[in-house]
Scaffold this active site. Structure first.
Site, PDB file in Angstrom:
ATOM      1  N   SER A  68       0.871  -1.241   0.028  1.00  0.00           N
ATOM      2  CA  SER A  68      -0.109  -0.054   0.133  1.00  0.00           C
ATOM      3  C   SER A  68       0.859   1.300   0.008  1.00  0.00           C
ATOM      4  O   SER A  68       1.980   1.003   0.425  1.00  0.00           O
ATOM      5  CB  SER A  68      -0.708  -0.111   1.256  1.00  0.00           C
ATOM      6  OG  SER A  68      -1.906   0.997   1.196  1.00  0.00           O
ATOM      7  N   ASP A  69       0.301   2.107  -0.580  1.00  0.00           N
ATOM      8  CA  ASP A  69       1.160   3.648  -0.584  1.00  0.00           C
ATOM      9  C   ASP A  69       0.165   4.718  -0.699  1.00  0.00           C
ATOM     10  O   ASP A  69      -1.066   4.486  -1.222  1.00  0.00           O
ATOM     11  CB  ASP A  69       2.052   3.728  -1.851  1.00  0.00           C
ATOM     12  CG  ASP A  69       3.056   4.865  -1.649  1.00  0.00           C
ATOM     13  OD1 ASP A  69       3.978   4.710  -0.751  1.00  0.00           O
ATOM     14  OD2 ASP A  69       3.092   5.660  -2.447  1.00  0.00           O
ATOM     15  N   GLN A  70       0.327   5.879   0.028  1.00  0.00           N
ATOM     16  CA  GLN A  70      -0.522   6.920  -0.179  1.00  0.00           C
ATOM     17  C   GLN A  70       0.336   8.217  -0.623  1.00  0.00           C
ATOM     18  O   GLN A  70       1.324   8.486  -0.143  1.00  0.00           O
ATOM     19  CB  GLN A  70      -1.113   7.190   1.343  1.00  0.00           C
ATOM     20  CG  GLN A  70      -2.007   8.168   1.609  1.00  0.00           C
ATOM     21  CD  GLN A  70      -2.649   8.276   2.943  1.00  0.00           C
ATOM     22  OE1 GLN A  70      -2.012   8.793   3.747  1.00  0.00           O
ATOM     23  NE2 GLN A  70      -3.963   7.844   3.124  1.00  0.00           N
ATOM     24  N   ALA A 105      -3.627   3.742  -2.518  1.00  0.00           N
ATOM     25  CA  ALA A 105      -3.304   2.558  -3.423  1.00  0.00           C
ATOM     26  C   ALA A 105      -2.967   1.533  -2.703  1.00  0.00           C
ATOM     27  O   ALA A 105      -2.309   1.333  -1.549  1.00  0.00           O
ATOM     28  CB  ALA A 105      -2.244   2.776  -4.369  1.00  0.00           C
TER      29      ALA A 105
END
Length: 192
Positions: A68-70, A105
């Site tokens: 996950s990435d933000q 994401a």
């Protein structure tokens, strides 16, 4: 059940994943999180989520890996993790009274194929004076949070509104999207 791994060093993501009551391990993905020149914020988040999952998957074959990435954006420009008090204050001053988009994401990698999604959260910040913003930063110290907004803590008091299809996305791991991906991968829920 396949071994489930969270490809993250984030305590926030780890805490969110424990809510699902399924066993998982944690591994650092060791991925360069620098945005590419000209890359859109959502493309950066999606690329990094998948890169994190694939990097850990390469070290743990046969596992299901969550990446996950933000990326936070204001007027289309990426806002990173501030790192310092001065940078965080500047971010909050720039965002006060304005709407920021957080692109969170998510990728579930099974070693062969990736399920990916991008959950957007629209956050309106309160128009607060510098003294309150400074006090918030000294108490919460959200220097590792994109946009300096630690909504799971005192940061909720600097926010006026949050609009999202997934309330956990803003904290960094969209559990509604993730549970759908895990179900499609055959992970059982409610087995206790």
């Amino acid at each position: 059940m396949q071994r489930l791994i969270l490809a993250s060093t984030s305590a926030y993501r780890r805490e969110l994943l424990t809510r699902l009551c399924i066993p998982f391990d944690v591994m650092a993905p060791d991925v360069d999180e620098t945005a590419w020149p000209g890359e859109s914020p959502d493309a950066t988040a999606m690329r990094l989520a998948e890169a994190k999952a694939r990097a850990v998957g390469a070290r743990a074959p046969g596992s299901l890996v969550i990446g996950s990435d933000q990326v936070a954006t204001l007027d289309g420009e990426q806002i990173g993790k501030p790192g310092t008090h001065a940078a965080a204050l500047a971010q909050l001053q720039n965002m006060r009274g304005r709407r920021v988009v957080f692109h969170t994401a998510l990728c579930l990698w099974d070693g062969v194929a990736a399920q990916v999604d991008n959950v957007q959260t629209f956050v309106t910040f309160r128009d607060l004076p510098d003294s309150e913003l400074d006090a918030y930063l000294r108490i919460e110290q959200p220097y590792d949070c994109a946009g300096s907004a630690k909504n799971e803590g005192l940061g909720i008091a600097i926010l006026e509104r949050i609009d999202s299809v997934d309330p956990t996305a803003l904290t960094g791991l969209p559990l509604i999207a993730l549970t759908g991906m895990l179900r499609r991968a055959g992970v059982p829920f409610f087995t206790h």
